[in-house]
Design a protein around this motif. Sequence first.
Motif, PDB file in Angstrom:
ATOM      1  N   VAL A   1       0.821  -1.216   0.000  1.00  0.00           N
ATOM      2  CA  VAL A   1       0.000   0.000   0.000  1.00  0.00           C
ATOM      3  C   VAL A   1       0.851   1.261   0.000  1.00  0.00           C
ATOM      4  CG1 VAL A   1      -2.071  -0.968   1.058  1.00  0.00           C
ATOM      5  CG2 VAL A   1      -0.189  -0.174   2.504  1.00  0.00           C
ATOM      6  N   ALA A   2       2.120   1.141   0.457  1.00  0.00           N
ATOM      7  CA  ALA A   2       2.973   2.323   0.494  1.00  0.00           C
ATOM      8  C   ALA A   2       3.261   2.838  -0.916  1.00  0.00           C
ATOM      9  CB  ALA A   2       4.280   2.001   1.217  1.00  0.00           C
ATOM     10  N   TRP A   3       3.106   1.963  -1.924  1.00  0.00           N
ATOM     11  CA  TRP A   3       3.358   2.382  -3.301  1.00  0.00           C
ATOM     12  C   TRP A   3       2.194   3.184  -3.865  1.00  0.00           C
ATOM     13  CZ3 TRP A   3       8.046   2.312  -4.854  1.00  0.00           C
ATOM     14  CH2 TRP A   3       8.927   1.309  -4.410  1.00  0.00           C
ATOM     15  N   VAL A   4       0.999   3.034  -3.255  1.00  0.00           N
ATOM     16  CA  VAL A   4      -0.201   3.607  -3.879  1.00  0.00           C
ATOM     17  C   VAL A   4      -0.142   5.129  -4.013  1.00  0.00           C
ATOM     18  CG1 VAL A   4      -2.699   3.792  -3.724  1.00  0.00           C
ATOM     19  CG2 VAL A   4      -1.570   1.623  -3.182  1.00  0.00           C
ATOM     20  N   PRO A   5       0.183   5.876  -2.918  1.00  0.00           N
ATOM     21  CA  PRO A   5       0.218   7.331  -3.078  1.00  0.00           C
ATOM     22  C   PRO A   5       1.205   7.768  -4.157  1.00  0.00           C
ATOM     23  CG  PRO A   5       0.515   6.696  -0.764  1.00  0.00           C
ATOM     24  CD  PRO A   5       0.462   5.437  -1.546  1.00  0.00           C
ATOM     25  N   LEU A   6       2.396   7.129  -4.173  1.00  0.00           N
ATOM     26  CA  LEU A   6       3.391   7.462  -5.191  1.00  0.00           C
ATOM     27  C   LEU A   6       2.853   7.174  -6.586  1.00  0.00           C
ATOM     28  CD1 LEU A   6       6.677   6.068  -3.617  1.00  0.00           C
ATOM     29  CD2 LEU A   6       6.117   8.458  -4.085  1.00  0.00           C
TER      30      LEU A   6
ATOM     31  N   VAL B   1      -1.344  -1.076 -11.988  1.00  0.00           N
ATOM     32  CA  VAL B   1      -0.376  -2.031 -12.522  1.00  0.00           C
ATOM     33  C   VAL B   1       1.019  -1.751 -11.943  1.00  0.00           C
ATOM     34  CG1 VAL B   1       0.814  -2.733 -14.634  1.00  0.00           C
ATOM     35  CG2 VAL B   1      -1.677  -2.548 -14.607  1.00  0.00           C
ATOM     36  N   PHE B   2       1.340  -0.477 -11.791  1.00  0.00           N
ATOM     37  CA  PHE B   2       2.635  -0.111 -11.211  1.00  0.00           C
ATOM     38  C   PHE B   2       2.773  -0.696  -9.804  1.00  0.00           C
ATOM     39  CE2 PHE B   2       4.924   2.664  -8.265  1.00  0.00           C
ATOM     40  CZ  PHE B   2       6.189   2.661  -8.840  1.00  0.00           C
ATOM     41  N   VAL B   3       1.706  -0.584  -9.004  1.00  0.00           N
ATOM     42  CA  VAL B   3       1.761  -1.112  -7.638  1.00  0.00           C
ATOM     43  C   VAL B   3       2.023  -2.619  -7.661  1.00  0.00           C
ATOM     44  CG1 VAL B   3       0.437  -1.522  -5.522  1.00  0.00           C
ATOM     45  CG2 VAL B   3       0.291   0.691  -6.682  1.00  0.00           C
ATOM     46  N   ALA B   4       1.362  -3.326  -8.577  1.00  0.00           N
ATOM     47  CA  ALA B   4       1.543  -4.782  -8.654  1.00  0.00           C
ATOM     48  C   ALA B   4       2.965  -5.146  -9.084  1.00  0.00           C
ATOM     49  CB  ALA B   4       0.524  -5.385  -9.612  1.00  0.00           C
ATOM     50  N   ILE B   5       3.513  -4.382 -10.040  1.00  0.00           N
ATOM     51  CA  ILE B   5       4.878  -4.667 -10.506  1.00  0.00           C
ATOM     52  C   ILE B   5       5.886  -4.360  -9.397  1.00  0.00           C
ATOM     53  CG2 ILE B   5       6.684  -4.023 -12.147  1.00  0.00           C
ATOM     54  CD1 ILE B   5       4.463  -3.433 -14.181  1.00  0.00           C
ATOM     55  N   ALA B   6       5.713  -3.184  -8.772  1.00  0.00           N
ATOM     56  CA  ALA B   6       6.635  -2.786  -7.714  1.00  0.00           C
ATOM     57  C   ALA B   6       6.587  -3.771  -6.552  1.00  0.00           C
ATOM     58  CB  ALA B   6       6.311  -1.371  -7.229  1.00  0.00           C
ATOM     59  N   GLY B   7       5.393  -4.344  -6.322  1.00  0.00           N
ATOM     60  CA  GLY B   7       5.258  -5.273  -5.211  1.00  0.00           C
ATOM     61  C   GLY B   7       5.854  -6.642  -5.478  1.00  0.00           C
ATOM     62  N   SER B   8       6.082  -6.988  -6.748  1.00  0.00           N
ATOM     63  CA  SER B   8       6.528  -8.357  -7.013  1.00  0.00           C
ATOM     64  C   SER B   8       7.901  -8.479  -7.678  1.00  0.00           C
ATOM     65  CB  SER B   8       5.485  -9.091  -7.862  1.00  0.00           C
ATOM     66  OG  SER B   8       5.258  -8.398  -9.064  1.00  0.00           O
TER      67      SER B   8
END
Lengths: 274, 255
Positions: free
Chosen positions: B105-110, B123-130
């Motif tokens: 969730v920390a990626w979401v605001p960014l 999609v960015f959040v999913a990529i950054a998370g994995s």
Amino acid sequence: MSSAVTRTREHPAGSPAGPTISVRDLGMTRTLPSGERMPAFEHLTFDVEHGEFVCLIGPSGSGKTSTLAVIAGLERPTHGEVLVEGRPVTGPGPDRAVLFQEPALFPWLSVRGNMDLALRLADVPPDEREERAAMWLARVEVDRSADRQPHELSAGMRQRVALARALACDPPILLGDEPFGALDALARERLQDIVQRERVERAGRTTFLFVTHNVREAVLLADRVLVMSAAPGRLLEEFRIDAHRPRKLDDVLVARVVSEIHDLLIGQLEGTSS
Amino acid sequence: MKRWASELGPPLLGIAVLVVVWAIVAAITDTSAIPSPADTWAALRDGVADGSIPEATAKSLIRLAFSFAAALVIGTGLGLLLAAFELARRSVRPLVVALQIIPFVAWVPLAVIWFGVTERAVVFVAIAGSFPSVTLATLQGIRQVPPLYVRAGRTLGAGGWSLQREIVFPAALPAYMTGIQQAWGFAWKALMAGELIVPAVGASGLGHLLDSSQDVAAILAVVAVIAVIGVAVEYLIVGPIDRRVRAKRGLLSAA
């Protein structure tokens, strides 16, 4: 990867036909985990002639495996050098096939796949590979398991495939690092028989250098046995064995040399254990 | 038939126990905050009937496929690069470990600041998370290659690229697959977190349904769908691939 020698058997015009492998004042110092530096072997000098079968034997810790690794180009010596066909060894190459103590078959490839990869890396043309692989698998009697994965074979069969994989590339030199040391007695005998047969059939085409701690095996296989001392390993004595092939362990000459080498090695052990 | 019974029996028993306990708790508490299994089942049927759940499932699966494919390419590429250069590995690996620790969730605001309220942000959040765990899986796989295979390969004449292609990569595959099993789960969880927080533009995903449902039974129904998809991907796709890789190499203990 450049190999240290060419794969041709001819010697350059005008140069004398020297030994196939020439080990010159070779030594290696190991750094132990404690930081202490200990010589594994020192001042080792010997030649292996063209087509000869030499066994290097010695008590454990004599550095015989390291010696072989240096000749294979897998490790670097601390001093001295190894010449193969007159040229210094700088790295491993398909001119020196190696049989490791473990079969070192690639587990993601079938038996046939292992053969094919070796032949491919040795630049054997595609139309020749299949035939050569089949021929060699038949020679070591694993042709019926060609489509199996290595883990489905017995230890002895795996080592036979490794031998086939090494010889299929027609190497000028075959190095063996206690290749049968981990096998049970029956599997070992079978491999020794196959190697003896190949030694006879390939007379002159392949030079063999095996490391072993098994005296009987050395005497059974070798034209010449080099005995190394306990650590740091030096060359102690050399035995030339002219018995007819195929040899049996109960041949009189074989038995006599075996007991002589035994006595020499036991003397070594007693000398260091006190 | 018998094998199926012995394989599926215990998991089904677990689900049955869960449903029974759930039904008892719902009956005792008797509040709308804890709907009964029957209510949830009804909500699920409604969601399927009005097309919202199938549509959202399809949308989320497409996003999962795209973002995990991207994470595989980026993560594996970076991993190979780091494996090849020791200085790069030693300086960048700790950063990748740090990236992996950041909550999804920390990626979401960014993501919203960089990409706006768009599908790209999700999609960015999913990529950054994995992708970090793909990179670590690649490094781990290559580090665990048995030295004997490399030595054997070199004596057979492999070197440079041929050594990597013929020996190192196939030998690294089992450990790589172990990391991939974890990485795709991260992609799925991060995708759901992204969808839940970033408002839907155009088509809703399953994460969006979690937010737009006011009805607790409907929310539970969507949670169940998310879980079932996770289990299905694990048991039908990733697990079997991993098993095949291992079985071929004799790394599976006899069943």
